[in-house]
Design an enzyme around this catalytic site. Structure first.
Site, PDB file in Angstrom:
ATOM      1  N   HIS A 132      -5.304  10.300   3.754  1.00  0.00           N
ATOM      2  CA  HIS A 132      -3.871  10.302   4.042  1.00  0.00           C
ATOM      3  C   HIS A 132      -3.158   9.241   3.198  1.00  0.00           C
ATOM      4  O   HIS A 132      -3.230   8.052   3.512  1.00  0.00           O
ATOM      5  CB  HIS A 132      -3.725   9.996   5.531  1.00  0.00           C
ATOM      6  CG  HIS A 132      -2.353  10.150   6.056  1.00  0.00           C
ATOM      7  ND1 HIS A 132      -1.738  11.380   6.195  1.00  0.00           N
ATOM      8  CD2 HIS A 132      -1.456   9.236   6.503  1.00  0.00           C
ATOM      9  CE1 HIS A 132      -0.534  11.201   6.707  1.00  0.00           C
ATOM     10  NE2 HIS A 132      -0.338   9.906   6.901  1.00  0.00           N
TER      11      HIS A 132
ATOM     12  N   TRP B  63      -6.324  15.097  10.704  1.00  0.00           N
ATOM     13  CA  TRP B  63      -5.309  14.830  11.735  1.00  0.00           C
ATOM     14  C   TRP B  63      -4.036  15.627  11.449  1.00  0.00           C
ATOM     15  O   TRP B  63      -3.335  16.075  12.350  1.00  0.00           O
ATOM     16  CB  TRP B  63      -5.043  13.316  11.717  1.00  0.00           C
ATOM     17  CG  TRP B  63      -4.016  12.779  12.658  1.00  0.00           C
ATOM     18  CD1 TRP B  63      -2.870  12.120  12.317  1.00  0.00           C
ATOM     19  CD2 TRP B  63      -4.054  12.773  14.092  1.00  0.00           C
ATOM     20  NE1 TRP B  63      -2.197  11.722  13.447  1.00  0.00           N
ATOM     21  CE2 TRP B  63      -2.901  12.109  14.552  1.00  0.00           C
ATOM     22  CE3 TRP B  63      -4.965  13.278  15.039  1.00  0.00           C
ATOM     23  CZ2 TRP B  63      -2.614  11.928  15.901  1.00  0.00           C
ATOM     24  CZ3 TRP B  63      -4.676  13.096  16.388  1.00  0.00           C
ATOM     25  CH2 TRP B  63      -3.517  12.436  16.805  1.00  0.00           C
TER      26      TRP B  63
ATOM     27  N   SER C 234       4.001  11.821   5.145  1.00  0.00           N
ATOM     28  CA  SER C 234       3.665  11.645   6.551  1.00  0.00           C
ATOM     29  C   SER C 234       4.880  11.817   7.465  1.00  0.00           C
ATOM     30  O   SER C 234       5.566  12.817   7.367  1.00  0.00           O
ATOM     31  CB  SER C 234       3.007  10.274   6.713  1.00  0.00           C
ATOM     32  OG  SER C 234       2.125  10.323   7.791  1.00  0.00           O
TER      33      SER C 234
HETATM   34  C1  GCU Z   1       0.677   8.949  12.798  1.00  0.00           C
HETATM   35  C2  GCU Z   1       1.297  10.198  13.403  1.00  0.00           C
HETATM   36  C3  GCU Z   1       1.554  11.249  12.348  1.00  0.00           C
HETATM   37  C4  GCU Z   1       2.337  10.672  11.201  1.00  0.00           C
HETATM   38  C5  GCU Z   1       1.648   9.425  10.681  1.00  0.00           C
HETATM   39  C6  GCU Z   1       2.423   8.662   9.613  1.00  0.00           C
HETATM   40  O1  GCU Z   1      -0.614   9.220  12.378  1.00  0.00           O
HETATM   41  O2  GCU Z   1       0.447  10.662  14.406  1.00  0.00           O
HETATM   42  O3  GCU Z   1       2.270  12.336  12.896  1.00  0.00           O
HETATM   43  O4  GCU Z   1       2.512  11.607  10.177  1.00  0.00           O
HETATM   44  O5  GCU Z   1       1.464   8.503  11.733  1.00  0.00           O
HETATM   45  O6  GCU Z   1       3.622   8.788   9.496  1.00  0.00           O
HETATM   46  O7  GCU Z   1       1.779   7.876   8.906  1.00  0.00           O
END
Ligand code: GCU
Length: 421
Positions: free
Chosen positions: A402, A352, A261
């Site tokens: 995710h 996302w 992420s």
């Molecule tokens: C949020 C953010 C993402 C990121 C994520 C994370 O959703 O919008 O860009 O990757 O957090 O780090 O869990």
């Protein structure tokens, strides 16, 4: 009557406006765009060989990403000293060596410390290592009672016992399932991790992280083209690598940087900006990571800058609602890693992060790998779910959301056994 008409007009305007700001998840609504050619310089010259890529194109791309997206590091900052806080030859039921090493940095009368937790398989030789940041402290990656608990700031999370922004014993081992430590060790790899908040706390305050060591007088934030948090975190990974260069148990030429992420965005930037990393793994990194900006699918530049204004440099805000103005895209970030192995992974339900955009960026990095005679992703069609492509440029989309799963690590370890070990 007039009132009703006005009210109606208002509601039409508001609905249209909010529809405009809704994230797009519809492939048919992805705008038409032309990806920049990684093998053509900004002044239009074709790049036909490795020499010109490395001498001309690679440096100009790297500079552009630094100045406009992640931010430049103002100056060098070396490790001032390190302390082995704790060490054991018999960790994890006798299977591993464990070290907890604190690095210290000093500048302008300010100090920064961070601690690397390292597990290594018992071996007579130096071993390759997976290096990755964790989100909630080193003690969350494993049940091991000897892991020291970080005292750095952390976002509150009462369900994990995190109140007053401090970590506690209650969260020990809570992220064990995100790190296949025993599988890494069994495959001959070491594992190293750092709590990312020790380098720069993940909040909109530019005075509490490594950036502040460079401030002059009453400066409160970096310049517009200087580092946001992602570049600061990437800096920390490079300093861990500096430490490995002096650690006789670690093969510093075989360090694979991993991140999930926001930390996947960080791993990609670390791998692009520091060529000593032997390989890079981006897990569900999304916008500002592997996903192509110009698709504007899921999270977009404006949206990420609005929610996390401190992750990138201030110049990046010039591209809010204007991805066309960007003369690069994330396939070129991946190309900056060439010819080293890179693995981009997506999750089916993680729209996302735009799985297709992550795939296409990996695919379109291919021409630069080809310049080195290396096969990238063979075709521009995403493979089926749970069917990895394990080339030097590797990709998979797995079922689920995710996260980092056992499936993900199984592929990363297999792949690293082929391309790193
Ligand atoms: C949020 C953010 C993402 C990121 C994520 C994370 O959703 O919008 O860009 O990757 O957090 O780090 O869990």
């Amino acid at each position: 009557m007039i009132r009703t008409v006005i009210l109606l007009l208002f509601s039409v305007i508001i609905t249209t406006a909010s529809a405009q700001w809704e994230p797009n998840y519809d492939e048919a609504k992805v705008p038409q765009f032309k990806l920049p050619n990684p093998l053509k310089t900004f002044s239009g010259k074709k790049i036909r060989n490795v020499k010109n890529w490395e001498k001309k194109r690679r440096p100009e791309l790297l500079d552009y990403f630094a100045e406009n997206i992640y931010g430049k590091i103002p100056d060098k900052l070396k490790i001032s000293g390190y302390d082995i806080l704790e060490e054991s030859e018999n960790a994890l039921g006798g299977k591993a060596i464990r070290k907890q090493v604190e690095l210290t940095f000093e500048k302008n009368s300010r100090t920064l410390h961070f601690t690397i937790l390292i597990y290594l398989p018992k071996s007579n030789e130096k071993v390759p290592v997976f290096l990755g940041y964790n989100f909630l402290g080193n003690h969350t990656v494993c049940e091991d009672a000897n892991i020291l608990i970080s005292t750095a700031w952390v976002a509150n999370n009462p369900s994990l016992g995190i109140v007053n922004h401090q970590l506690t014993e209650q969260s020990r081992g809570v992220r064990t399932d995100r790190w296949a430590i025993r599988e890494m060790l069994a495959a001959g790899f070491g594992f190293a991790t750092i709590y990312y908040g020790e380098i720069d706390p993940d909040k909109n305050d530019m005075t509490d992280g490594v950036q502040s060591l460079f401030y002059i007088d009453d400066q409160l934030q970096p310049a517009d083209d200087e580092w946001g948090s992602i570049a600061a975190w990437a800096w920390g990974l490079s300093r861990a690598l500096d430490y490995f260069e002096g650690d006789d148990d670690v093969d510093e030429s075989k360090v694979v940087v991993f991140g999930h992420s926001r930390l996947g965005k960080t791993a990609l930037w670390a791998g692009a900006s520091d060529q000593r990393f032997a390989g890079v793994i981006s897990n569900d990194s999304g916008c500002g990571g592997a996903a192509l900006f110009k698709r504007e699918f899921g999270e977009t530049i404006w949206r990420i800058n609005r929610s996390f204004p401190y992750w990138f440099c201030d110049n990046f805000k010039n591209f809010n609602h204007d991805e066309k103005k960007l003369i690069v895209d994330q396939h070129e970030l991946i190309a900056l890693i060439a010819p080293r192995p890179v693995y981009v992974a997506s999750a089916e339900e993680d729209q996302w992060a735009d799985p297709k955009g992550e795939f296409l960026a990996a695919y379109y990095a291919g021409p630069v790998y080809k310049l080195y005679g290396i096969e990238g992703i063979p075709e521009d069609v995403q493979p089926p779910v749970n069917k990895p492509i394990l080339n030097t440029v590797a990709y998979h989309i797995r079922s689920g959301g995710h996260d980092v799963t056992a499936f993900d690590w199984k592929q990363y370890i297999n792949w690293a056994q082929i391309y790193i070990q």
